[in-house]
Motif scaffolding. Structure first.
Motif: not given
Length: 168
Positions: A13-33, A69-76
């Motif tokens: 919750s602290e990380a999500a607040d600091e980034l300005g994104v919902p918590q579920h976005v961070l959980r989703f990013w864990e599956t992609r990155f 895109t997510i794929r673009g960030v994965q490439k970087i």
């Protein structure tokens, strides 16, 4: 509330607040990155190290500010590494400009709204075969059409992850 040290671990919750994104976005990013690896305590509670938060800031900036895109960030991440993306998150490194199919896309939030189809031309959105009439599609550039296809694939992947978790 007491301000945490910059070296302190952050809850989701602290990380999500600091980034300005919902918590579920961070959980989703864990599956992609695969580079996002928060510590997990008993019960699965996540704790993000300062380096994790810097990486998340870099990913967030590339996705939301630079329009990758997510794929673009994965490439970087694959080509330049997590330290590069974390440097972008800290503001130490200027993000590289988008190339290939994203080069002709407008910055996020600056695109014109898509034209609406007349009711007689509209197809059922629920149909798996829903497509625009060929004349409408031909107005898209090849690059933009490919971007849309890529976005649809990513949405389909997200749906496959979310559908089992949704209550029936």
């Amino acid at each position: 509330m007491v301000e945490k040290s910059p070296d302190a671990f952050r809850t989701i919750s602290e990380a999500a607040d600091e980034l300005g994104v919902p918590q579920h976005v961070l959980r989703f990013w864990e599956t992609r990155f695969i580079q996002i690896k928060p510590m997990k305590r008993a019960g699965g509670r996540r704790y993000y190290r300062p380096a994790d938060v810097e990486l998340l800031k870099g990913i967030c900036g590339l996705l939301y500010k630079e329009g990758y895109t997510i794929r673009g960030v994965q490439k970087i991440l694959k080509e330049d590494g997590a330290s590069y993306v974390a440097g972008v998150g800290r503001g130490d490194i200027a993000p590289r400009k988008r190339d290939d199919e994203m080069a002709s896309a407008p910055p996020p939030g600056m695109a014109k709204a898509a034209p609406r189809l007349a009711a007689s031309k509209a197809r059922s959105a629920d149909s798996a075969q829903a497509q625009l009439p060929l004349g409408e599609v031909s107005q898209l550039s090849h690059g933009h059409a490919e971007m849309l296809r890529s976005a649809l694939r990513e949405l389909g992947d997200a749906r496959k992850l979310l559908d089992p978790a949704m209550p029936r």
